[in-house]
Design a protein around this motif. Sequence first.
Motif, PDB file in Angstrom:
ATOM      1  N   HIS A 176       0.311  -0.974   0.181  1.00  0.00           N
ATOM      2  CA  HIS A 176      -0.169  -0.549  -0.183  1.00  0.00           C
ATOM      3  C   HIS A 176       1.109   1.472   0.079  1.00  0.00           C
ATOM      4  CE1 HIS A 176      -3.692  -2.264   0.168  1.00  0.00           C
ATOM      5  NE2 HIS A 176      -3.495  -2.498   1.345  1.00  0.00           N
ATOM      6  N   VAL A 177       1.359   1.251   1.067  1.00  0.00           N
ATOM      7  CA  VAL A 177       2.308   2.345   0.586  1.00  0.00           C
ATOM      8  C   VAL A 177       3.354   3.177  -0.445  1.00  0.00           C
ATOM      9  CG1 VAL A 177       4.759   3.203   2.418  1.00  0.00           C
ATOM     10  CG2 VAL A 177       2.826   2.020   3.602  1.00  0.00           C
ATOM     11  N   SER A 178       4.252   1.938  -0.876  1.00  0.00           N
ATOM     12  CA  SER A 178       4.760   1.988  -2.039  1.00  0.00           C
ATOM     13  C   SER A 178       3.668   2.047  -3.707  1.00  0.00           C
ATOM     14  CB  SER A 178       5.605   0.619  -2.693  1.00  0.00           C
ATOM     15  OG  SER A 178       4.903  -0.633  -2.567  1.00  0.00           O
ATOM     16  N   THR A 179       2.948   1.930  -2.961  1.00  0.00           N
ATOM     17  CA  THR A 179       1.963   2.221  -4.200  1.00  0.00           C
ATOM     18  C   THR A 179       1.204   3.796  -4.536  1.00  0.00           C
ATOM     19  OG1 THR A 179       0.502   0.384  -3.872  1.00  0.00           O
ATOM     20  CG2 THR A 179       1.260   0.009  -5.133  1.00  0.00           C
ATOM     21  N   LEU A 180       0.276   3.362  -3.080  1.00  0.00           N
ATOM     22  CA  LEU A 180      -0.550   4.695  -2.961  1.00  0.00           C
ATOM     23  C   LEU A 180       0.045   5.547  -2.255  1.00  0.00           C
ATOM     24  CD1 LEU A 180      -3.700   2.212  -2.194  1.00  0.00           C
ATOM     25  CD2 LEU A 180      -2.857   3.513  -4.224  1.00  0.00           C
ATOM     26  N   GLY A 181       0.975   5.129  -1.305  1.00  0.00           N
ATOM     27  CA  GLY A 181       1.771   6.253   0.082  1.00  0.00           C
ATOM     28  C   GLY A 181       0.883   6.064   0.846  1.00  0.00           C
ATOM     29  N   ARG A 182       0.585   5.750   1.737  1.00  0.00           N
ATOM     30  CA  ARG A 182      -0.152   5.308   3.024  1.00  0.00           C
ATOM     31  C   ARG A 182      -1.135   4.490   2.797  1.00  0.00           C
ATOM     32  NH1 ARG A 182      -2.568   9.676   5.710  1.00  0.00           N
ATOM     33  NH2 ARG A 182      -4.341   9.682   7.397  1.00  0.00           N
ATOM     34  N   ALA A 183      -0.723   3.501   4.934  1.00  0.00           N
ATOM     35  CA  ALA A 183      -1.709   2.588   5.500  1.00  0.00           C
ATOM     36  C   ALA A 183      -1.738   3.433   6.805  1.00  0.00           C
ATOM     37  CB  ALA A 183      -0.573   0.987   5.214  1.00  0.00           C
ATOM     38  N   GLY A 184      -2.476   2.392   7.353  1.00  0.00           N
ATOM     39  CA  GLY A 184      -2.787   2.061   8.899  1.00  0.00           C
ATOM     40  C   GLY A 184      -2.788   1.150   9.525  1.00  0.00           C
ATOM     41  N   LEU A 185      -2.185   0.899  10.503  1.00  0.00           N
ATOM     42  CA  LEU A 185      -2.291  -0.273  11.360  1.00  0.00           C
ATOM     43  C   LEU A 185      -2.123   0.526  13.026  1.00  0.00           C
ATOM     44  CD1 LEU A 185       1.813  -1.627  10.734  1.00  0.00           C
ATOM     45  CD2 LEU A 185      -0.610  -2.542   9.562  1.00  0.00           C
ATOM     46  N   LEU A 186      -3.399  -0.849  13.251  1.00  0.00           N
ATOM     47  CA  LEU A 186      -3.940  -1.113  14.493  1.00  0.00           C
ATOM     48  C   LEU A 186      -3.655  -2.233  15.229  1.00  0.00           C
ATOM     49  CD1 LEU A 186      -5.827   0.091  16.816  1.00  0.00           C
ATOM     50  CD2 LEU A 186      -8.102  -0.392  15.669  1.00  0.00           C
ATOM     51  N   VAL A 187      -3.160  -1.200  17.157  1.00  0.00           N
ATOM     52  CA  VAL A 187      -2.874  -2.362  17.629  1.00  0.00           C
ATOM     53  C   VAL A 187      -4.435  -2.918  18.542  1.00  0.00           C
ATOM     54  CG1 VAL A 187      -1.496  -3.685  19.619  1.00  0.00           C
ATOM     55  CG2 VAL A 187      -0.272  -2.760  17.588  1.00  0.00           C
ATOM     56  N   ASP A 188      -4.354  -4.017  18.663  1.00  0.00           N
ATOM     57  CA  ASP A 188      -5.932  -4.462  19.529  1.00  0.00           C
ATOM     58  C   ASP A 188      -5.186  -5.651  20.332  1.00  0.00           C
ATOM     59  OD1 ASP A 188      -8.254  -3.813  20.369  1.00  0.00           O
ATOM     60  OD2 ASP A 188      -9.889  -5.054  18.237  1.00  0.00           O
ATOM     61  N   TYR A 189      -6.863  -5.833  20.355  1.00  0.00           N
ATOM     62  CA  TYR A 189      -6.650  -6.792  21.800  1.00  0.00           C
ATOM     63  C   TYR A 189      -7.939  -7.742  21.641  1.00  0.00           C
ATOM     64  CZ  TYR A 189      -5.265 -10.074  25.265  1.00  0.00           C
ATOM     65  OH  TYR A 189      -4.636 -10.977  26.322  1.00  0.00           O
ATOM     66  N   PRO A 190      -7.710  -9.002  21.967  1.00  0.00           N
ATOM     67  CA  PRO A 190      -9.831  -9.630  22.192  1.00  0.00           C
ATOM     68  C   PRO A 190     -10.801  -8.666  23.191  1.00  0.00           C
ATOM     69  CG  PRO A 190      -8.244 -11.206  21.831  1.00  0.00           C
ATOM     70  CD  PRO A 190      -7.297 -10.379  21.691  1.00  0.00           C
ATOM     71  N   LEU A 191     -11.374  -8.568  23.168  1.00  0.00           N
ATOM     72  CA  LEU A 191     -12.250  -8.181  24.400  1.00  0.00           C
ATOM     73  C   LEU A 191     -12.132  -9.507  25.773  1.00  0.00           C
ATOM     74  CD1 LEU A 191     -15.082  -6.562  23.043  1.00  0.00           C
ATOM     75  CD2 LEU A 191     -13.533  -5.695  24.131  1.00  0.00           C
ATOM     76  N   THR A 192     -12.003  -8.924  26.811  1.00  0.00           N
ATOM     77  CA  THR A 192     -11.725  -9.378  27.667  1.00  0.00           C
ATOM     78  C   THR A 192     -12.501  -9.333  29.387  1.00  0.00           C
ATOM     79  OG1 THR A 192     -10.230  -8.840  29.284  1.00  0.00           O
ATOM     80  CG2 THR A 192      -9.733 -10.713  27.893  1.00  0.00           C
ATOM     81  N   SER A 193     -13.654  -9.050  30.027  1.00  0.00           N
ATOM     82  CA  SER A 193     -13.534  -8.731  31.035  1.00  0.00           C
ATOM     83  C   SER A 193     -13.101  -8.553  32.192  1.00  0.00           C
ATOM     84  CB  SER A 193     -14.970  -9.649  32.253  1.00  0.00           C
ATOM     85  OG  SER A 193     -13.889 -11.177  32.228  1.00  0.00           O
ATOM     86  N   GLY A 194     -13.112  -7.003  32.346  1.00  0.00           N
ATOM     87  CA  GLY A 194     -12.757  -5.653  33.715  1.00  0.00           C
ATOM     88  C   GLY A 194     -11.161  -5.459  32.484  1.00  0.00           C
ATOM     89  N   SER A 195     -10.137  -5.887  33.032  1.00  0.00           N
ATOM     90  CA  SER A 195      -8.704  -5.735  33.286  1.00  0.00           C
ATOM     91  C   SER A 195      -8.250  -6.844  32.465  1.00  0.00           C
ATOM     92  CB  SER A 195      -7.585  -4.847  34.331  1.00  0.00           C
ATOM     93  OG  SER A 195      -7.819  -5.935  34.618  1.00  0.00           O
ATOM     94  N   MET A 196      -7.245  -6.628  31.481  1.00  0.00           N
ATOM     95  CA  MET A 196      -6.467  -7.701  30.559  1.00  0.00           C
ATOM     96  C   MET A 196      -5.468  -7.925  31.352  1.00  0.00           C
ATOM     97  SD  MET A 196      -7.290  -5.990  26.446  1.00  0.00           S
ATOM     98  CE  MET A 196      -8.680  -5.950  26.064  1.00  0.00           C
ATOM     99  N   SER A 197      -5.252  -8.605  32.197  1.00  0.00           N
ATOM    100  CA  SER A 197      -4.394  -9.280  33.138  1.00  0.00           C
ATOM    101  C   SER A 197      -4.102 -10.539  32.239  1.00  0.00           C
ATOM    102  CB  SER A 197      -4.603  -9.595  34.318  1.00  0.00           C
ATOM    103  OG  SER A 197      -5.877 -10.695  34.776  1.00  0.00           O
TER     104      SER A 197
END
Length: 465
Positions: free
Chosen positions: A116-137
């Motif tokens: 994407h970057v070398s053709t369109l000049g842009r991309a996006g990356l998101l770091v995510d985590y599966p939903l858990t109850s309360g804090s993600m211990s």
Amino acid sequence: MTQDVDYCRIHGDKLRQWQMIDDACEGEQAIKKAGARYLPTLNPQDISEENEARNRQYRERASYYNATGRTKSGLMGVAFSKDPSVELPAGLEYLIDNADGQGIGLEQVAQKTLSHVSTLGRAGLLVDYPLTSGSMSKAESAGKGATILRYHPRQVINWDTETVGGITRLSLVVLMEQSTVRNIGDFKHTDSIRYRVLELIDGVYQVRIFEQTDRGFEEVAGYLPTDASGKYWNEIPFTFVGAENNDADIDQAPLADLSYLNIAHYRNSADLEESSFIAGQPTLVVSGLTQQWYEQNLQGRVYIGARGGLPLPQNADAKLLQAAANSLPLELMKHKEEQMVKIGARLLMPGQNITATATNSSDKSAYSVLALCCANVSGAITKCLQWCALYMGVTGEARYEISRDFVTAQLTSQDLLALVQLWQSGTVAKSDIRALLRKHEIVDPERTDEEIDAELEVEPVPLSA
């Protein structure tokens, strides 16, 4: 209820340019499917069925030479000709085989991002985590892992930044996500669009999900992500990746110029084929006939060729008339092909007046378009790995680096002979010669000069008689 969550900050001209580049890379089917968008209509004021049929034939006869798609593939091949350098702490090794939670490995995420970057000049990356109850211990996160999600630039429809303490950071990111769900009880699939809103509220990162209903877009889910220790995030774990840098501004698309030229070449092809179709077919011309003679002797039919004959009265004449070929579209196509080769080569070159030898040197390639894209993708993925470590509660060095030591040409036997002559004449040092040989992997890159010299000093084993 929020009605404007689908507001798009990207200008229409940029969206159309990205679509054009994607179509140019995909090839002839996508280009021809777009119809008049890339091939202007002949006599657009004429809306008759006859003119529509002519335009269909005009488009079908044209040939699209996919230089853009081949250049894109070539750039990816050059960038990943050497394995990337990866360093992961214990607890993040799973990313090698499954970085996005869907079975796509870290290198494939990097490849698609660089694409994407070398053709369109842009991309996006998101770091995510599966939903858990309360804090993600750590106890709760057993069997789960942080993921790196990749977004096409058209999917990142809105964003905003804020400056705190002299540091600029993202305060809003709106992502358009499309999913396909099979209807329960049958084999049909339904496409749906939702919007993921990433936002900093009073310095705390939160996620909200919006889906379209009969009453507009409504929030259907929301949560406050935490790291492994249960602390709320004070930043959005999302990064833009650009062709120039990784800030929020939209960079120029590296393959835009090549795509425009490639489509212009396609238009020349359409004109060439149309001209050949019209002027390339010889037309029989008969003179000196009367209507009466024509009806009595030819009876409305004319046979010519090896198995036919054309009887004519005295002083009559018959000949084949063929227009001269129109070579202008062909010349224009050849000129554009030469231009496309130069544009593609410059993506690997730091400047327009760099020789082929200079292009191959590592210090020069560091400033090429492709090398800069590789550096930006490497930096973005490294940052994502560090965010993954916070989610997972692991410590240690996390790094990802795409090689920028591009080898764009192979040494021939004449090149090797010339190198030896330069060394023997004292023009080039032996260490420089060996550095070049390592670069082209003629000499094992892991072997040092001392190891090579020690082996060369060993007495050769005499050959048996």
